[in-house]
Design a protein around this motif. Structure first.
Motif, PDB file in Angstrom:
ATOM      1  N   ALA A  63       0.825  -1.209   0.000  1.00 11.30           N
ATOM      2  CA  ALA A  63       0.000   0.000   0.000  1.00 11.30           C
ATOM      3  C   ALA A  63       0.857   1.255   0.000  1.00 11.30           C
ATOM      4  O   ALA A  63       0.547   2.237  -0.689  1.00 11.30           O
ATOM      5  CB  ALA A  63      -0.939   0.000   1.210  1.00 11.30           C
ATOM      6  N   ALA A  64       1.952   1.240   0.759  1.00 10.84           N
ATOM      7  CA  ALA A  64       2.815   2.421   0.862  1.00 10.84           C
ATOM      8  C   ALA A  64       3.549   2.713  -0.441  1.00 10.84           C
ATOM      9  O   ALA A  64       3.825   3.872  -0.764  1.00 10.84           O
ATOM     10  CB  ALA A  64       3.815   2.242   2.003  1.00 10.84           C
ATOM     11  N   LYS A  65       3.873   1.677  -1.199  1.00  6.35           N
ATOM     12  CA  LYS A  65       4.598   1.875  -2.450  1.00  6.35           C
ATOM     13  C   LYS A  65       3.688   2.244  -3.617  1.00  6.35           C
ATOM     14  O   LYS A  65       4.123   2.934  -4.549  1.00  6.35           O
ATOM     15  CB  LYS A  65       5.408   0.612  -2.804  1.00  6.35           C
ATOM     16  N   THR A  66       2.438   1.794  -3.575  1.00  7.41           N
ATOM     17  CA  THR A  66       1.563   1.947  -4.737  1.00  7.41           C
ATOM     18  C   THR A  66       0.391   2.892  -4.526  1.00  7.41           C
ATOM     19  O   THR A  66      -0.169   3.394  -5.500  1.00  7.41           O
ATOM     20  CB  THR A  66       0.982   0.587  -5.154  1.00  7.41           C
ATOM     21  N   GLY A  67      -0.038   3.086  -3.279  1.00  9.24           N
ATOM     22  CA  GLY A  67      -1.281   3.814  -3.043  1.00  9.24           C
ATOM     23  C   GLY A  67      -2.494   3.044  -3.516  1.00  9.24           C
ATOM     24  O   GLY A  67      -3.551   3.628  -3.757  1.00  9.24           O
ATOM     25  N   MET A  68      -2.352   1.719  -3.622  1.00 12.84           N
ATOM     26  CA  MET A  68      -3.432   0.851  -4.095  1.00 12.84           C
ATOM     27  C   MET A  68      -3.823  -0.130  -3.001  1.00 12.84           C
ATOM     28  O   MET A  68      -3.344  -1.272  -2.955  1.00 12.84           O
ATOM     29  CB  MET A  68      -3.008   0.081  -5.350  1.00 12.84           C
ATOM     30  N   PRO A  69      -4.694   0.275  -2.092  1.00 16.02           N
ATOM     31  CA  PRO A  69      -5.089  -0.643  -1.018  1.00 16.02           C
ATOM     32  C   PRO A  69      -5.812  -1.880  -1.524  1.00 16.02           C
ATOM     33  O   PRO A  69      -5.832  -2.903  -0.857  1.00 16.02           O
ATOM     34  CB  PRO A  69      -5.990   0.219  -0.136  1.00 16.02           C
ATOM     35  N   GLY A  70      -6.400  -1.804  -2.726  1.00 14.98           N
ATOM     36  CA  GLY A  70      -7.045  -2.978  -3.294  1.00 14.98           C
ATOM     37  C   GLY A  70      -6.043  -4.069  -3.621  1.00 14.98           C
ATOM     38  O   GLY A  70      -6.305  -5.259  -3.410  1.00 14.98           O
ATOM     39  N   LEU A  71      -4.875  -3.689  -4.125  1.00 18.16           N
ATOM     40  CA  LEU A  71      -3.822  -4.659  -4.400  1.00 18.16           C
ATOM     41  C   LEU A  71      -3.304  -5.251  -3.093  1.00 18.16           C
ATOM     42  O   LEU A  71      -3.113  -6.466  -2.978  1.00 18.16           O
ATOM     43  CB  LEU A  71      -2.681  -3.993  -5.170  1.00 18.16           C
ATOM     44  N   LEU A 189     -15.509  -2.583  -8.419  1.00 19.42           N
ATOM     45  CA  LEU A 189     -15.218  -1.460  -7.531  1.00 19.42           C
ATOM     46  C   LEU A 189     -13.866  -0.901  -7.960  1.00 19.42           C
ATOM     47  O   LEU A 189     -12.817  -1.342  -7.484  1.00 19.42           O
ATOM     48  CB  LEU A 189     -15.193  -1.935  -6.072  1.00 19.42           C
ATOM     49  N   ASP A 190     -13.896   0.057  -8.886  1.00 19.89           N
ATOM     50  CA  ASP A 190     -12.666   0.520  -9.518  1.00 19.89           C
ATOM     51  C   ASP A 190     -11.647   1.037  -8.508  1.00 19.89           C
ATOM     52  O   ASP A 190     -10.441   0.876  -8.693  1.00 19.89           O
ATOM     53  CB  ASP A 190     -12.981   1.616 -10.537  1.00 19.89           C
ATOM     54  N   ALA A 191     -12.125   1.646  -7.414  1.00 18.41           N
ATOM     55  CA  ALA A 191     -11.202   2.201  -6.436  1.00 18.41           C
ATOM     56  C   ALA A 191     -10.376   1.117  -5.756  1.00 18.41           C
ATOM     57  O   ALA A 191      -9.291   1.401  -5.243  1.00 18.41           O
ATOM     58  CB  ALA A 191     -11.962   3.006  -5.385  1.00 18.41           C
ATOM     59  N   SER A 195      -8.275  -5.807  -6.782  1.00 16.98           N
ATOM     60  CA  SER A 195      -9.106  -6.713  -5.993  1.00 16.98           C
ATOM     61  C   SER A 195     -10.492  -6.788  -6.631  1.00 16.98           C
ATOM     62  O   SER A 195     -11.066  -5.767  -7.011  1.00 16.98           O
ATOM     63  CB  SER A 195      -9.221  -6.215  -4.558  1.00 16.98           C
ATOM     64  N   THR A 196     -11.016  -7.998  -6.754  1.00 15.14           N
ATOM     65  CA  THR A 196     -12.311  -8.203  -7.396  1.00 15.14           C
ATOM     66  C   THR A 196     -13.215  -9.039  -6.496  1.00 15.14           C
ATOM     67  O   THR A 196     -12.753  -9.686  -5.550  1.00 15.14           O
ATOM     68  CB  THR A 196     -12.142  -8.919  -8.748  1.00 15.14           C
ATOM     69  N   HIS A 197     -14.522  -9.016  -6.810  1.00 20.64           N
ATOM     70  CA  HIS A 197     -15.502  -9.749  -6.026  1.00 20.64           C
ATOM     71  C   HIS A 197     -16.472 -10.460  -6.961  1.00 20.64           C
ATOM     72  O   HIS A 197     -16.587 -10.097  -8.138  1.00 20.64           O
ATOM     73  CB  HIS A 197     -16.278  -8.801  -5.105  1.00 20.64           C
ATOM     74  N   CYS A 198     -17.159 -11.445  -6.408  1.00 17.60           N
ATOM     75  CA  CYS A 198     -18.154 -12.139  -7.214  1.00 17.60           C
ATOM     76  C   CYS A 198     -19.234 -12.722  -6.300  1.00 17.60           C
ATOM     77  O   CYS A 198     -19.105 -12.712  -5.070  1.00 17.60           O
ATOM     78  CB  CYS A 198     -17.511 -13.265  -8.036  1.00 17.60           C
ATOM     79  N   GLU A 199     -20.286 -13.208  -6.932  1.00 18.53           N
ATOM     80  CA  GLU A 199     -21.268 -14.038  -6.258  1.00 18.53           C
ATOM     81  C   GLU A 199     -21.023 -15.484  -6.664  1.00 18.53           C
ATOM     82  O   GLU A 199     -20.433 -15.752  -7.713  1.00 18.53           O
ATOM     83  CB  GLU A 199     -22.689 -13.631  -6.645  1.00 18.53           C
ATOM     84  N   ALA A 327      -7.117   6.599  -4.526  1.00 18.96           N
ATOM     85  CA  ALA A 327      -6.699   6.177  -3.188  1.00 18.96           C
ATOM     86  C   ALA A 327      -7.651   6.692  -2.119  1.00 18.96           C
ATOM     87  O   ALA A 327      -8.010   5.970  -1.180  1.00 18.96           O
ATOM     88  CB  ALA A 327      -5.281   6.654  -2.914  1.00 18.96           C
ATOM     89  N   LEU A 328      -8.075   7.938  -2.249  1.00 19.44           N
ATOM     90  CA  LEU A 328      -9.016   8.509  -1.282  1.00 19.44           C
ATOM     91  C   LEU A 328     -10.369   7.803  -1.368  1.00 19.44           C
ATOM     92  O   LEU A 328     -11.009   7.530  -0.346  1.00 19.44           O
ATOM     93  CB  LEU A 328      -9.175  10.010  -1.522  1.00 19.44           C
ATOM     94  N   ALA A 329     -10.806   7.506  -2.589  1.00 23.76           N
ATOM     95  CA  ALA A 329     -12.067   6.781  -2.759  1.00 23.76           C
ATOM     96  C   ALA A 329     -11.969   5.385  -2.158  1.00 23.76           C
ATOM     97  O   ALA A 329     -12.933   4.878  -1.557  1.00 23.76           O
ATOM     98  CB  ALA A 329     -12.431   6.696  -4.238  1.00 23.76           C
TER      99      ALA A 329
END
Length: 358
Positions: A63-71, A189-191, A195-199, A327-329
């Motif tokens: 997260a600190a290197k990319t600003g991508m908490p989803g990753l 969830l683009d923000a 990371s992805t989700h499914c049913e 990142a804020l979103a």
């Protein structure tokens, strides 16, 4: 400061960053696998990696290197699920079958507890596993399965009995190729990319008795409920890493003045408290130190205030670029996940204060 000062964790993060820094989102999980990050946190990986602290350290660094908490959360979810469910409750055959392949990055596991319209509340879950021959047949639906679209095997929580009106649950390992298992996409969830989700739709999925994980009479209180706390606690490392990234981005976009330097220093001091509280909270998961629920609550609330200050700083400069806006979103979105369970914990903590004196 990272959670874990282990040179092994740091070396793997550095290896990954040398591979990924120019194009983080092109096959991101293959890049993590190439750097050996999927060995982190798993039994058999060696003392330097076999802990929740190691998972948290890697998650914070990503997260600190990319600003991508989803990753970061997509990585951590894979490791926590493997460590907690398979490493902690699976039998020897199940561990031998799945853990080496997970560590190599060949297999992604996902846990399926929540259901459409029911969330994760045990009174409302309907997916059931009924005895069938020497195994079980499973029917039902699951929702918000993190990493579900890329998962190779699902850990599915199912009702196995109802006694005196109370449901009892079991957990089952179900490979994605199982007949009757259908993966249904959910809105992206683009923000939180990548990371992805499914049913999941489970329409008469037949599994052998050996697919059940753990021998406890009810898996919900024994497994599902404790995992929510593990997930929330390790997730504070993601928050800490994202705050560090946002602070660095803010510093590069505002006027260099004594007043702004004062504000940056204040924010840096507050972030250090988030990092320290996160380290202590995660260490307790590894049996080091006392579990203090107030720490996780405090991290989330302090982080919210810090992000508010960062937004005020960013308002001084040019319009935030796409990476900062995303990142804020993502921070706002993560704050809404499991909001009700967090509210319950906070109320429980509040009710405990002074109760011994009454």
């Amino acid at each position: 400061m990272l959670h874990d000062s282990s040179p092994e964790v740091t070396a793997r993060i550095d290896r990954w960053w040398s591979i990924a820094k120019d194009d983080v989102l092109t096959d991101p999980f293959a890049q993590l696998a190439k750097a050996g990050l999927f060995q982190i946190g798993l039994p058999g990986a060696g003392a330097a990696l076999d802990s929740y602290r190691a998972i948290a350290a890697a998650e914070q660094a990503i997260a600190a290197k990319t600003g991508m908490p989803g990753l970061a959360s997509g990585f951590a979810a894979r490791q926590m699920i493997a460590r907690f469910f398979i490493g902690g409750f699976a039998n020897a055959v199940q561990r031998a079958t799945w853990l080496p392949r997970i560590a190599a990055g060949e297999v992604c596991t996902a846990v399926a507890i929540s259901e459409p319209g029911a969330g994760a509340h045990p009174k409302h879950l309907q997916t059931a596993a009924e005895p069938h021959g020497t195994g079980f047949v499973i029917r039902g639906r699951k929702a918000w399965v993190t990493n579900g679209p890329i998962a190779d095997v699902f850990l599915v929580l199912c009702v196995i009995a109802v006694e005196d009106g109370r449901k009892r649950y079991g957990l089952f390992l179900i490979p994605k190729e199982t007949a009757g298992l259908v993966i249904k996409p959910m809105p992206a969830l683009d923000a939180l990319a990548p990371s992805t989700h499914c049913e999941l739709e489970l329409d008469g999925c037949e599994v052998p008795a050996s697919a059940q994980v753990g021998a406890m009479p009810d898996a919900y209180p024994a497994i599902a409920l404790p995992f929510r706390d593990v997930e929330d606690t390790v997730g504070t490392a993601n928050v800490a890493g994202l705050l560090s990234w946002l602070l660095e981005q803010s510093a590069g976009r505002i006027e260099r003045s004594e007043e702004n330097a004062l504000r940056l220093g204040r924010i840096a001091g507050l972030i250090s408290l988030v990092q320290a509280a996160s380290r202590l909270a995660v260490a307790a998961l590894d049996g080091e130190g006392q579990d203090v629920p107030a720490r996780v609550i405090g991290v989330r609330l302090l982080a919210r205030d810090i992000v508010g200050e960062i937004r005020e700083l960013l308002a001084q400069g040019p319009s935030a670029d796409e990476a900062i806006s995303r990142a804020l979103a993502a921070f706002d979105m993560m704050a809404t996940v499991a909001r009700e369970p967090r509210k319950v914990r906070q109320i429980r903590l509040g009710n405990s204060i002074g109760s011994e004196k009454q």
